[in-house]
Design a protein around this motif. Structure first.
Motif, PDB file in Angstrom:
ATOM      1  N   UNK A  18       0.824  -1.210   0.000  1.00 37.15           N
ATOM      2  CA  UNK A  18       0.000   0.000   0.000  1.00 37.15           C
ATOM      3  C   UNK A  18       0.856   1.258   0.000  1.00 37.15           C
ATOM      4  N   UNK A  19       1.923   1.276   0.804  1.00 34.70           N
ATOM      5  CA  UNK A  19       2.781   2.465   0.874  1.00 34.70           C
ATOM      6  C   UNK A  19       3.524   2.687  -0.439  1.00 34.70           C
ATOM      7  N   UNK A  20       3.929   1.603  -1.100  1.00 28.99           N
ATOM      8  CA  UNK A  20       4.614   1.742  -2.388  1.00 28.99           C
ATOM      9  C   UNK A  20       3.656   2.268  -3.450  1.00 28.99           C
ATOM     10  N   UNK A  21       2.431   1.770  -3.452  1.00 32.01           N
ATOM     11  CA  UNK A  21       1.444   2.265  -4.420  1.00 32.01           C
ATOM     12  C   UNK A  21       1.152   3.734  -4.174  1.00 32.01           C
ATOM     13  N   UNK A  22       1.041   4.095  -2.915  1.00 29.43           N
ATOM     14  CA  UNK A  22       0.758   5.492  -2.571  1.00 29.43           C
ATOM     15  C   UNK A  22       1.872   6.407  -3.076  1.00 29.43           C
ATOM     16  N   UNK A  23       3.107   5.944  -2.985  1.00 25.08           N
ATOM     17  CA  UNK A  23       4.235   6.750  -3.451  1.00 25.08           C
ATOM     18  C   UNK A  23       4.171   6.973  -4.958  1.00 25.08           C
ATOM     19  N   UNK A  24       3.762   5.935  -5.698  1.00 24.89           N
ATOM     20  CA  UNK A  24       3.649   6.070  -7.149  1.00 24.89           C
ATOM     21  C   UNK A  24       2.584   7.102  -7.505  1.00 24.89           C
ATOM     22  N   UNK A  25       1.408   6.966  -6.906  1.00 27.05           N
ATOM     23  CA  UNK A  25       0.329   7.901  -7.221  1.00 27.05           C
ATOM     24  C   UNK A  25       0.653   9.317  -6.746  1.00 27.05           C
TER      25      UNK A  25
END
Length: 229
Positions: A15-22
């Motif tokens: 979740x944290x990695x996806x949040x960083x991308x967005x």
């Protein structure tokens, strides 16, 4: 129907990695101001950004993008002169309040950014054996645009500003940078550390244009003429 043994959610990043991308996508800006003139990018950082660009998807795996790193001030001054003339011509196409607004916009950082980058495309590259280009040869240039976006997003994640200067005469740019005729100039970028990233795009903040919601750009099953306004 064969049931998949893989849970698709297991293939996703955390979740944290996806949040960083967005977050990176949302925070990307076309930077024209605030470059830190006396702080060029370290070579290892520049190489990371170029590697991100070189890793972009490309039709037929042709990898047509080439990157011209420009640090010499004399060369940047030549390019800046090309911008100045092209910008005057563009300004003449606007009148009244819009003309005044255009003239007030800051549309480049060629001299402020310690390094510039010209991204070009070898549209006739033999790599890829023309896979995907028989019906859509322009996908070579599209592949280079993907490379630019990769670099732009990687730059934002690294705290590096990137600005795309499109107000340039390509013929004169070719002459200054010795770009041969079979190579297509796609983007001239200013990049470097900046003192801040704006909360919204400059053209929106200064009233030139406004964003439209996603709903105005999405069709289902077939194209419709309900365009954004």
């Amino acid at each position: 129907m064969v049931e998949s043994l893989v849970n698709p959610e297991d293939l996703a990043f955390s979740e944290s990695e996806r949040a960083a991308v967005y977050r990176t996508i949302a925070a990307r800006r076309d930077v024209r101001r605030g470059f830190i003139v006396d702080r060029p990018l370290p070579d290892e950082l520049l190489q990371r950004l170029l590697a991100a660009a070189h890793s972009a998807p490309s039709v037929g795996l042709m990898q047509p993008s080439r990157f011209i790193v420009i640090r010499d001030l004399a060369t940047r001054k030549e390019v800046h002169n090309i911008f100045e003339e092209a910008n005057l011509q563009a300004a003449a196409t606007y009148s009244g309040a819009q003309g005044e607004q255009y003239s007030a916009l800051k549309l480049e950082g060629i001299l402020e950014a310690p390094q510039n980058l010209c991204v070009v495309c070898d549209t006739q590259a033999a790599r890829g054996h023309r896979l995907g280009r028989h019906t859509m040869p322009e996908t070579a240039a599209y592949s280079t645009v993907c490379a630019i976006q990769n670099l732009w997003l990687a730059g934002r994640a690294e705290g590096v500003g990137v600005g795309w200067v499109s107000i340039l005469d390509p013929v004169r740019l070719r002459a200054v940078l010795h770009i041969p005729e079979h190579i297509l100039p796609v983007a001239y970028l200013c990049l470097g550390y900046v003192d801040q990233f704006a909360s919204a795009p400059d053209l929106e903040r200064f009233g030139w244009e406004k964003r439209v919601p996603l709903s105005t750009a999405v069709c289902y099953e077939r194209y419709t003429e309900e365009t954004a306004s």
